[in-house]
Design an enzyme around this catalytic site. Sequence first.
Site, PDB file in Angstrom:
ATOM      1  N   GLU A  90     -10.789   3.940   3.171  1.00  0.00           N
ATOM      2  CA  GLU A  90      -9.834   4.725   2.390  1.00  0.00           C
ATOM      3  C   GLU A  90     -10.067   4.429   0.917  1.00  0.00           C
ATOM      4  OE1 GLU A  90      -5.794   4.120   3.773  1.00  0.00           O
ATOM      5  OE2 GLU A  90      -6.069   5.619   5.357  1.00  0.00           O
ATOM      6  N   GLU A 111     -10.613  12.521   7.113  1.00  0.00           N
ATOM      7  CA  GLU A 111     -10.511  13.854   6.520  1.00  0.00           C
ATOM      8  C   GLU A 111     -11.884  14.520   6.369  1.00  0.00           C
ATOM      9  OE1 GLU A 111      -8.167  11.509   3.521  1.00  0.00           O
ATOM     10  OE2 GLU A 111      -7.493  13.544   3.019  1.00  0.00           O
ATOM     11  N   ASP A 133      -9.301   0.441   1.579  1.00  0.00           N
ATOM     12  CA  ASP A 133      -8.346   0.030   2.610  1.00  0.00           C
ATOM     13  C   ASP A 133      -8.929   0.376   3.983  1.00  0.00           C
ATOM     14  OD1 ASP A 133      -5.922  -0.876   3.671  1.00  0.00           O
ATOM     15  OD2 ASP A 133      -5.118   1.153   3.709  1.00  0.00           O
ATOM     16  N   GLN A 163      -4.622   2.603  14.965  1.00  0.00           N
ATOM     17  CA  GLN A 163      -3.474   3.074  14.186  1.00  0.00           C
ATOM     18  C   GLN A 163      -2.644   4.104  14.956  1.00  0.00           C
ATOM     19  OE1 GLN A 163      -4.670   4.420  10.287  1.00  0.00           O
ATOM     20  NE2 GLN A 163      -2.600   4.953   9.651  1.00  0.00           N
ATOM     21  N   ARG A 167      -8.720   3.920  13.005  1.00  0.00           N
ATOM     22  CA  ARG A 167      -7.848   5.071  13.282  1.00  0.00           C
ATOM     23  C   ARG A 167      -7.310   5.094  14.707  1.00  0.00           C
ATOM     24  NH1 ARG A 167      -6.479   6.128   8.308  1.00  0.00           N
ATOM     25  NH2 ARG A 167      -8.286   6.547   7.003  1.00  0.00           N
ATOM     26  N   ASP A 177       0.849  -1.187   0.000  1.00  0.00           N
ATOM     27  CA  ASP A 177       0.000   0.000   0.000  1.00  0.00           C
ATOM     28  C   ASP A 177       0.889   1.243   0.000  1.00  0.00           C
ATOM     29  OD1 ASP A 177      -2.357   1.422   0.045  1.00  0.00           O
ATOM     30  OD2 ASP A 177      -2.599   1.292   2.221  1.00  0.00           O
ATOM     31  N   HIS A 210      -4.268  13.742   0.778  1.00  0.00           N
ATOM     32  CA  HIS A 210      -4.496  12.908   1.969  1.00  0.00           C
ATOM     33  C   HIS A 210      -3.300  12.998   2.914  1.00  0.00           C
ATOM     34  CE1 HIS A 210      -5.564   9.465   4.482  1.00  0.00           C
ATOM     35  NE2 HIS A 210      -4.372   8.951   4.236  1.00  0.00           N
ATOM     36  N   LYS A 255      -4.909  -2.026   9.990  1.00  0.00           N
ATOM     37  CA  LYS A 255      -5.222  -2.213   8.570  1.00  0.00           C
ATOM     38  C   LYS A 255      -5.430  -3.678   8.212  1.00  0.00           C
ATOM     39  CE  LYS A 255      -3.883   2.079   7.062  1.00  0.00           C
ATOM     40  NZ  LYS A 255      -4.653   2.947   6.146  1.00  0.00           N
ATOM     41  N   GLU A 260      -9.021   4.111  -2.665  1.00  0.00           N
ATOM     42  CA  GLU A 260      -7.752   3.916  -3.371  1.00  0.00           C
ATOM     43  C   GLU A 260      -7.982   3.224  -4.716  1.00  0.00           C
ATOM     44  OE1 GLU A 260      -4.590   2.312  -1.015  1.00  0.00           O
ATOM     45  OE2 GLU A 260      -5.333   3.192   0.863  1.00  0.00           O
ATOM     46  N   THR A 282      -9.247  -5.623   3.617  1.00  0.00           N
ATOM     47  CA  THR A 282      -9.086  -4.693   2.502  1.00  0.00           C
ATOM     48  C   THR A 282      -9.994  -5.214   1.400  1.00  0.00           C
ATOM     49  OG1 THR A 282      -6.767  -4.392   3.106  1.00  0.00           O
ATOM     50  CG2 THR A 282      -7.415  -3.659   0.906  1.00  0.00           C
TER      51      THR A 282
END
Lengths: 418, 418
Positions: free
Chosen positions: A200, A365, A234, A241, A238, A127, A134, A254, A202, A258
């Site tokens: 996420e 975000e 993904d 993380q 948070r 990844d 971002h 993570k 992607e 996925t």
Amino acid sequence: MSFIIRADAKSWIDVPADHHFPIQNLPFGVGCPTTHPECVCIRIGDQVLHLWTLLDAGLIPEEEFPMLCSFQDMDRGHMSDIRKIAYDLLRADNPLLRDNEALRDQAVTSIDNAEIQIPVLIGAYVDFYSGINHASNVGKMFRPDMPPLLPNYKELPVGYNGRASSVMVSGEPVRRPKGQTKDASAERPSFGPTKELDFELEMGFFTGRGNVLGEPVSIDDFTDYLLGFVLVNDWSARDMQRWEYQPLGPFLAKSFGTSISPWVVTLDALEPFRVAGPKQDPQPLEYLRAKENWHFNIELEVSIHTEKMSKPQVVAHTNAQELYWSFAQQFAHQGVNGTNIEPGDLYASGTISGTEPGSFGSLLELTWRGRDALVMEETGEKRTFLEDGDTVIMTGWCQGEGYRVGFGTVEGKVLAAV
Amino acid sequence: MSFIIRADAKSWIDVPADHHFPIQNLPFGVGCPTTHPECVCIRIGDQVLHLWTLLDAGLIPEEEFPMLCSFQDMDRGHMSDIRKIAYDLLRADNPLLRDNEALRDQAVTSIDNAEIQIPVLIGAYVDFYSGINHASNVGKMFRPDMPPLLPNYKELPVGYNGRASSVMVSGEPVRRPKGQTKDASAERPSFGPTKELDFELEMGFFTGRGNVLGEPVSIDDFTDYLLGFVLVNDWSARDMQRWEYQPLGPFLAKSFGTSISPWVVTLDALEPFRVAGPKQDPQPLEYLRAKENWHFNIELEVSIHTEKMSKPQVVAHTNAQELYWSFAQQFAHQGVNGTNIEPGDLYASGTISGTEPGSFGSLLELTWRGRDALVMEETGEKRTFLEDGDTVIMTGWCQGEGYRVGFGTVEGKVLAAV
């Protein structure tokens, strides 16, 4: 040697102008409903074209394509050739398959009856972090006193190895993970379901061949290694993380899941939508300089569908052009130290965000770390992070003249923690 | 249900008292010289016992062990049963194989004629950071103004996903990687061969079964998942690592190669050497508390053999007991978020260092970041980091009463960059 299907090409299978899978696309996937469930097929409109059936009927030469059950062992040349055969059989003016009702009923069946599998047996999942807006947003949130981008960001495509075993195909639900988190005010961490489950947005590409360990690849070889592209969600926790990621990067935050879209869109189909990427300043080191454009004009959208809503609501819209580092640069960086790329490797781009709030590719975000909740218009529900029962739907498409080349969707519903 | 072979057991194959592979060990590997090159064998002394031959001869019941070509599909129960059969056949007082010259010549051949392969097809490679003295030394060097350990260190086994494709078996050389590095005084990075090639002394374990995605494993299940242990050399390029690792962790600085020893040592063989680990303060969260001891008293040694030297020189000696987090805790943490562990996953411990200079498991620490060069006594050569042509040899063993249970070696020679 690209095989680009003209914008005005038509199939005898009727496909609306805004559909993701017209005859100009013809992506590859896996999932035939009956005798060969693990074999490769091609999507057109709401139909699935079964390559194995074409092989049995002698419409695909067996000696040239013996590997229709091991998609990732095909190289781009094979795929291009098979896609050309499929195109010929699907052209509006070719009666061969069109008027052979018995064969057609076997070779072309409704997507509703297909059991779609993960398209590629994924050996490795890498990844990247190539979405500059971002990375910049994350920097502003977590390191407010420093420049938002770290010094290496514009010199190399930052990336990390992810967990390949938990990559799922669209439609499979994601289980809310449990793990360690630590409130800023707490003395010790606690264990439990994540309270900050996020998505996420992607893009990802698969490789279809490998190199020998110790022999670096070159950016000019990317086309030979490239199998095609998918959408990637993904999933991220948070709070886990934040607590775990120093100093070795994301791990359990993570690795619980996925999701990818099931149709591998070829470079040939995307050729008309290649664009120059953003100007890179400073100019990258030589091994990261490509001769061709390796960005694509792909519209991207994320929607949320809570259990109370009757239809999903779009929460973000952006474009794959927002990536700072191109797919070719990611490939070249990954392979420059001599590591052996393998067939079936998945390389994801990192979260793609635009510059405006409605264009951000994660809830982190979009809600600015939970400060500004999203409101679901239909129900008035608020979301800072995902709740159990929420479904996240990502989609992406290139807009041609009178047609679209799309990726379909990558969808996943959040299940409550065990 | 462990099968522990008594300290006074003897085989009709003569094995010296300081040999790593007496009848008390009987580790598994892959590499038969003739008809079944990819099949599983057992090491004893300087001989290899070919399980496939025993199967053909009816000495291993085929219906119970059909999987001798796919080692990682065996669970620990299978391995324990096969190891018991091998022990019975190799006992000094059992004439069955001992006195059957024709069969014996087929079933037992010299290690010199074996082509040893990687023992397990590795699906995923995860690297932990459980050597507390290593983590502390790195902290002192790179963050001198802060406490050497980050706040999460004693709460969870920090780890990251590595690159599985480039894991090699002992004996394969490692190619010096090229990549980006940046001198502190330089404005921009430059590209070239790493100047700070290093080793890392680690232990690793393989898993032999998987769980369903979304269903977390428990620390009490570790024995069922565990296939066995190997030595690991996690080759590292320190200058590349310094520049790339923020914020997502090590990537190209590690992915160019990782070496493992070829013989998978079973938990049964290590049973007599289980010891309590260090006192953990604070007490870990509940999911990280094991009922049993999961540390082992394994002596570990690293040697360097330059091209000018006639024999290797030991540069570090330590013990696997220096790990803060146990193998079981690593396993439990890896699986607690519901990710799917798979047969053939390799989990490495992180660098194992003692507390004194001569006990550090990397050149980074042994030379304190290049400040204090090591001197090769025989030739007077100095080493801060590895030079082309250097061979790194790691070994490890448990000292029993009158016998050793060892891992053999993991060796690799440094080749010049391409």
